[in-house]
Design an enzyme around this catalytic site. Sequence first.
Site, PDB file in Angstrom:
ATOM      1  N   ASN A 123       6.635  24.010  -4.229  1.00 26.31           N
ATOM      2  CA  ASN A 123       8.020  23.805  -4.667  1.00 26.31           C
ATOM      3  C   ASN A 123       8.130  23.595  -6.172  1.00 26.31           C
ATOM      4  OD1 ASN A 123       9.654  23.994  -2.314  1.00 26.31           O
ATOM      5  ND2 ASN A 123       8.731  22.110  -1.573  1.00 26.31           N
ATOM      6  N   HIS A 178      15.708  27.428  -1.362  1.00 23.51           N
ATOM      7  CA  HIS A 178      15.101  26.432  -0.482  1.00 23.51           C
ATOM      8  C   HIS A 178      15.338  25.085  -1.154  1.00 23.51           C
ATOM      9  CE1 HIS A 178      12.462  24.267   2.142  1.00 23.51           C
ATOM     10  NE2 HIS A 178      11.602  23.971   1.162  1.00 23.51           N
TER      11      HIS A 178
END
Length: 322
Positions: A123, A178
Site C-alpha cells: 500500500n 483501494h
Amino acid sequence: MNRKRRRVAIVGSGMVGSSCAYSMINQSICDEIMMIDRTYDRALAQALDLSHCIDFTHTRTTVYAGTYADCSDVDVVILTAGANPKPGQNRMDVLAEAAEITRQIVTPIVESGFNGIFITAANPVDIVTYMIWKLTGFPRHRVIGSGTSIDSSRLKTLLSDVFSIDPRSVSGYALGEHGESQFVAWSHVTIGGKPILDILAQHQERFKHVDLNDIARKTKDAGWEIFTRKGSTHFGIGSAIAHITRSVLNDEHKIIAVSAILDGEYGQYGVCAGVPAIISSDGIQELLELKLNEDEQERFHTSCDLIRRNLEGLELEPIQQG
C-alpha cells in the site's frame, strides 16, 4: 517428460507474504516459491516453516529463501513488503516511505534480468503499482496490483450474509482506489445473475432493512476493522494475491478487479485504479470497461483524480538495466 517449473518469488516475509505463500502451497499453484526479505534469516525461517506443510498437501511445492539477484528467471514476482500505517494514518500517509521501499526492491530485481510479471499488494497499492510500471519500463499488462480484488470479495461476503446465499453466487465489484474513495458499482452487482437493484425493487418489504450505502461503507472500512483490532490484515489479501497468481500461471482468464494502468479506459489516462480485468499468462490480457451510470462514472473520475494528485512530485525515472 520435461515440464517448465512455475516459479514465484515473494518479496516480504511478513504476515501478508507468508499468508500468500501458505495459500499457494495449499492450492498447489506453483512448483517453487522463493521467499525474500531484507533479513535473510527471516526469509529462511518462513521458508523452512512453510516447507513443513508439504507432507499434508496434494503436490510438492519447493520453498526456499533467496535474494533479489535470484529473480532473473522466475515467472512472477509478488511484492508485499511496504510501509504500514500507524494509528490515525491512512494508506496514503505512508506514500513517501512506500516509494523509497519500492525503489529499493524493484531496482535490483530489474537489474537481475527479471522479465516476468509483477504482482503487488503493498500500500498504497494503486500508486505502488504505478511506480513499479514507471520504474521498470515494463508494458502495462505485466504490472498488476491487488487493487479492489479484496474489497470486491468483502462486498460479496457482506451481501452473502444479508441475502443468506453463498458469496460465490454474488457478482460485483468495488472500483477505483483501494482506499477511502473506492465505491461499489451497484448497477453491475448481481445475485444469481439477477441485478440486486431489481431484487430490492421487486421485494421492497422483504428487504426493507437492506441499506446499500451502509454495505458500501462496511466494504470500504472492512480492512480497518481488522487492522485496528489485530494490527494487520493478511489471510484475505494473501488469498487474493494467490488467486491472481494462479490465473497468471495457469492461464485461467479469470476476471478479477485489480489495480491496472489505464490508457483511455473509463476516460482515464496515466493513472492506476481498481477495475475488472481478464488475467492470463500475459498478465492483464484485457481491461473490461463497464458501462457505469452517471453517478458511478463521476465517482470513478473523483477516485482517479485523488490517486493522480498523490503521484505528483514522485521521481520515477526508469531503471537502467546492465
